[in-house]
Motif scaffolding. Structure first.
Motif, mmCIF file in Angstrom:
data_model
loop_
_atom_site.group_PDB
_atom_site.id
_atom_site.type_symbol
_atom_site.label_atom_id
_atom_site.label_comp_id
_atom_site.label_asym_id
_atom_site.label_seq_id
_atom_site.Cartn_x
_atom_site.Cartn_y
_atom_site.Cartn_z
ATOM 1 N N ALA B 94 63.035 68.294 129.767
ATOM 2 C CA ALA B 94 64.138 69.327 129.704
ATOM 3 C C ALA B 94 64.232 70.481 131.198
ATOM 4 O O ALA B 94 64.814 71.284 131.668
ATOM 5 C CB ALA B 94 65.140 69.406 128.820
ATOM 6 N N ARG B 98 66.517 71.246 134.421
ATOM 7 C CA ARG B 98 67.410 72.388 134.740
ATOM 8 C C ARG B 98 67.283 73.465 135.593
ATOM 9 O O ARG B 98 67.465 74.520 135.635
ATOM 10 C CB ARG B 98 66.787 73.100 133.417
ATOM 11 N N ARG B 266 69.185 67.346 128.779
ATOM 12 C CA ARG B 266 69.757 66.338 127.420
ATOM 13 C C ARG B 266 69.386 65.234 128.014
ATOM 14 O O ARG B 266 68.665 64.649 126.767
ATOM 15 C CB ARG B 266 70.611 67.071 127.104
ATOM 16 N N ARG B 269 65.849 64.533 128.619
ATOM 17 C CA ARG B 269 65.410 63.935 127.362
ATOM 18 C C ARG B 269 65.454 62.323 126.838
ATOM 19 O O ARG B 269 64.281 62.662 126.134
ATOM 20 C CB ARG B 269 65.571 65.037 126.232
ATOM 21 N N ARG B 495 65.085 85.790 135.029
ATOM 22 C CA ARG B 495 65.629 84.638 135.243
ATOM 23 C C ARG B 495 65.673 83.528 135.126
ATOM 24 O O ARG B 495 66.431 82.598 134.490
ATOM 25 C CB ARG B 495 66.888 84.836 136.359
ATOM 26 N N MET B 497 62.827 82.107 133.456
ATOM 27 C CA MET B 497 63.551 81.725 131.787
ATOM 28 C C MET B 497 64.833 81.284 131.340
ATOM 29 O O MET B 497 64.310 80.151 130.617
ATOM 30 C CB MET B 497 62.605 82.861 131.372
ATOM 31 N N VAL B 498 65.120 81.478 131.667
ATOM 32 C CA VAL B 498 66.744 81.398 131.085
ATOM 33 C C VAL B 498 67.537 80.075 132.027
ATOM 34 O O VAL B 498 67.778 79.594 131.033
ATOM 35 C CB VAL B 498 67.730 83.088 131.903
ATOM 36 N N HIS B 501 65.465 76.894 130.370
ATOM 37 C CA HIS B 501 64.901 76.761 129.100
ATOM 38 C C HIS B 501 66.511 76.919 128.605
ATOM 39 O O HIS B 501 66.817 76.397 127.274
ATOM 40 C CB HIS B 501 64.511 77.588 128.188
ATOM 41 N N THR B 502 67.896 77.627 128.633
ATOM 42 C CA THR B 502 69.072 77.672 128.683
ATOM 43 C C THR B 502 69.286 76.562 128.420
ATOM 44 O O THR B 502 69.751 75.951 129.442
ATOM 45 C CB THR B 502 70.098 78.543 128.535
ATOM 46 N N PRO B 503 70.328 75.601 127.595
ATOM 47 C CA PRO B 503 71.169 74.949 127.435
ATOM 48 C C PRO B 503 72.238 74.765 128.378
ATOM 49 O O PRO B 503 72.650 75.738 128.675
ATOM 50 C CB PRO B 503 71.497 74.502 125.767
ATOM 51 N N ALA B 505 75.108 73.923 127.995
ATOM 52 C CA ALA B 505 76.934 74.161 127.103
ATOM 53 C C ALA B 505 76.899 75.959 127.413
ATOM 54 O O ALA B 505 78.334 76.347 127.332
ATOM 55 C CB ALA B 505 76.521 73.970 126.030
#
Lengths: 126, 520
Positions: B94, B98, B266, B269, B495, B497-498, B501-503, B505
């Motif tokens: 994932a 991203r 998502r 995965r 930034r 990392m954001v 990892h952030t979904p 949505a």
């Protein structure tokens, strides 16, 4: 539609409505965007939960898969143990590992998506 | 085996491959179409395509050959190839999607903000890809030789030419469909003969006690850790192989490019879960060929073990039935070479195009070129080096050579991705140092193997299966150097990392307004 008799309704309003209105963007995402301490805490907790989950799967795989050669090395009888005419190592490595890996992947995905859903709700709702 | 039937079947695979490739051509228009199929491929198509691309000559021919010769320890190859996707799923799937990058050098550049790290990654993609293409060409040569008696160069040349035409004509979009088709072809080609054999034996008296090959005296090869086939230190070799395969998969250039075609993290995965089911199903079959081969083709143990899958149907069913099944298997083998080679060629060509060719073409032609043509030239170039290497190297075990490509990937891209995604204090210097140390150590071992290394004892074990020492070495290098150079931690790490990892949505600033499409 008939209206009952009586004094007319008066709408009572505060002169400070607009000042008191909450910001449209949820504060959680703003904390992250502005990289405040709080925003960092949010990100840190998300990454840590996902990492813990990943490490749990890797740990399980290490113990289960990594244990197999060790089992064969330490208990030589298992190398030739007969399971319905087929030696145990062939049953494990040829067939049994695949469904186990698939189930592990399913469980992982369900949990990873749950962590993300909770995070989305948490930072989106503040 | 009748050459005519098999050649017809191989011809059909080639025609179907080019046909689906041409269908793809009509919808490939922009450069982003070429690279990542515009990221609109659905998970089910994508999972079939990933599996189709991944199941190479090593899986289709090599695993059965290795198990035939060296016995139960080689079953770890197919286990490792599959578990590699589980590791990829939990560690990188994932976040990688991203990241918004579409090749490994892109990921490295945006995460570590360094053109230098990018260039090292570009070199490694070309190196690992070449090491992986080499056994595909060997497998193709071997297959055509087994079927027709033609020299190995012919089969390799056929695959090389078709792959370059197909990739240059349609790019990624068309090979998505090609590869999805090829997964199902490969599964059918491997499974159908097994089922036919089982059904035939049910109707007549069981001709030979096949399972006896696995039992009792004379079945030493069927025991794990038996050193059958002359491999010393089997316990070390098993662990080292497992490590290389489990952690090398995520670092294979063609696997990574495939993941960018998922619409979001998502989906990346969920696609991987489907891939695990497809791979697990496929890998049930190669060991069956090895066991049958012990009974029906014992002569192959001495030489030509990699042809056991091709030889077996004809030996069990002399006559038309054997011819037809043999043709099916040969077709499946060709599907394996074509799909893996196409995927690798797309990945290598993408890197050559972006990092080497485009800026030079721009200069030489004073801007008067079309970006897509640069990709086409790159596709041609990326097949030239492996083909030359093929002409220079002798016969190699297919699965062993592929294992070395995994070892290099596990010692370079695995630390880069895993630590880059999960460790915010990784510095750019640490990333570069890890890539160099791991890359040099593992490539040196791989090179010694290809050229011809030590034959026995610990030197053979350590060089033959290097991952157990090169991979920890790379991880330790990254960690130690990063600790020593805290001022070289990229400024945009938070930034990044954001973004990783952030979904999707959650509406946050991901640092990149749009994916870094360089052209168009």
């Amino acid at each position: 539609m008939s209206t009952p008799e009586g004094p007319r309704r008066v709408r009572v309003t505060s002169p400070r409505t607009s000042a008191a209105r909450r910001p449209i963007t949820p504060t959680g995402t703003r904390e992250i965007d502005e990289q405040t301490r709080l925003g960092e805490v949010y990100m840190h907790s998300l990454i840590q939960s996902q990492l813990r989950l990943a490490l749990a799967v890797i740990g399980g795989a290490t113990v289960l898969l990594g244990g197999i050669p060790l089992l064969f090395a330490l208990v030589p009888a298992t190398r030739t143990l007969d399971v319905l005419g087929v030696p145990l190592p062939w049953v494990i490595l040829g067939v049994a590992v695949y469904p186990v890996v698939y189930v592990a992947a399913r469980v992982y995905v369900r949990n990873a998506e749950r962590i993300e859903a909770e995070f989305t709700e948490f930072v989106g709702r503040q | 085996m009748s050459p005519a039937t098999s050649l017809t079947a191989i011809g059909l695979v080639i025609v179907a491959t080019i046909g689906i490739g041409l269908f793809g051509l009509r919808i490939s228009r922009t450069t982003s179409d070429f690279y990542v199929a515009s990221r609109v491929v659905t998970p089910r198509w994508n999972a079939s395509a990933i599996s189709g691309e991944y199941l190479s000559a090593a899986s289709f021919l090599g695993v059965a050959g290795l198990v035939l010769v060296n016995g139960a320890d080689m079953l770890w190859f197919s286990v490792g190839y599959t578990v590699g996707y589980l590791m990829l799923l939990v560690l990188v799937a994932a976040p990688l999607r991203r990241s918004g990058a579409y090749t490994l050098p892109d990921f490295a550049e945006t995460r570590f903000e360094s053109a230098f790290v990018r260039r090292i990654c570009a070199g490694l993609v070309v190196g690992i890809g070449t090491l992986y293409l080499l056994p595909q060409l060997h497998g193709a040569g071997l297959t055509l030789q087994t079927v027709t008696g033609a020299p190995p160069d012919v089969g390799a040349a056929v695959v090389a030419v078709i792959v370059v035409i197909n990739v240059a004509a349609g790019g990624m979009r068309s090979i998505t469909f090609v590869q999805a088709f090829q997964y199902w072809l490969k599964l059918t080609a491997l499974a159908l003969p097994v089922f036919v054999i089982l059904i035939a034996w049910r109707s007549v008296e069981h001709p030979v006690g096949v399972l006896e090959a696995l039992q009792g005296a004379g079945a030493e090869w069927a025991e794990p850790l038996s050193t059958a086939g002359g491999r010393d230190h089997p316990l070390y070799a098993t662990y080292s192989l497992l490590l290389a395969l489990c952690f090398g998969t995520m670092g294979l250039p063609h696997v990574l490019v495939r993941f960018y075609t998922n619409p979001d993290g998502r989906a990346a995965r969920r696609t991987t879960v489907v891939v695990l089911a497809l791979l697990g199903t496929f890998y049930l079959f190669p060991p069956v060929y090895a066991v049958l081969g012990r009974t029906f083709a014992p002569d192959l143990v001495g030489s030509g073990a990699d042809t056991v899958v091709l030889e077996l149907p004809g030996r069990i069913f002399p006559g038309t039935a054997g011819d037809l099944l043999g043709a099916l298997v040969a077709a499946g083998a060709f599907a394996a070479f074509l799909s893996t080679s196409s995927g690798l060629t797309v990945a290598i060509a993408g890197v050559i195009d972006q990092d080497l060719l485009r800026s030079r073409l721009h200069r030489w032609t004073s801007g008067d070129y079309v970006a897509v043509n640069s990709f086409r030239i790159a596709a041609l170039l990326s097949m030239c080096v492996p083909y030359l290497a093929f002409l220079l190297t002798g016969s190699l075990s297919l699965a062993d050579t592929v294992g070395l490509a995994f070892a290099v990937a596990a010692s370079t891209f695995c630390p880069l991705l895993v630590l880059g995604i999960w460790w915010r204090r990784m510095s750019t210097t640490g990333a570069a140092a890890g890539l160099i140390v791991g890359g040099v150590a593992a490539s040196a071992a791989a090179l010694v193997n290809v050229v011809g290394g030590p034959d026995d004892g610990w030197p053979q074990a350590l060089v033959g299966q290097p991952a157990a020492w090169t991979m920890p070495l790379a991880f330790i290098t990254v960690i130690v150097v990063s600790k020593l150079t805290p001022d070289k931690i990229p400024a945009g790490t938070a930034r990044s990392m954001v973004r990783l990892h952030t979904p999707e949505a959650v509406d946050v600033d991901r640092g990149l307004p749009q994916p870094p499409y360089r052209s168009s």
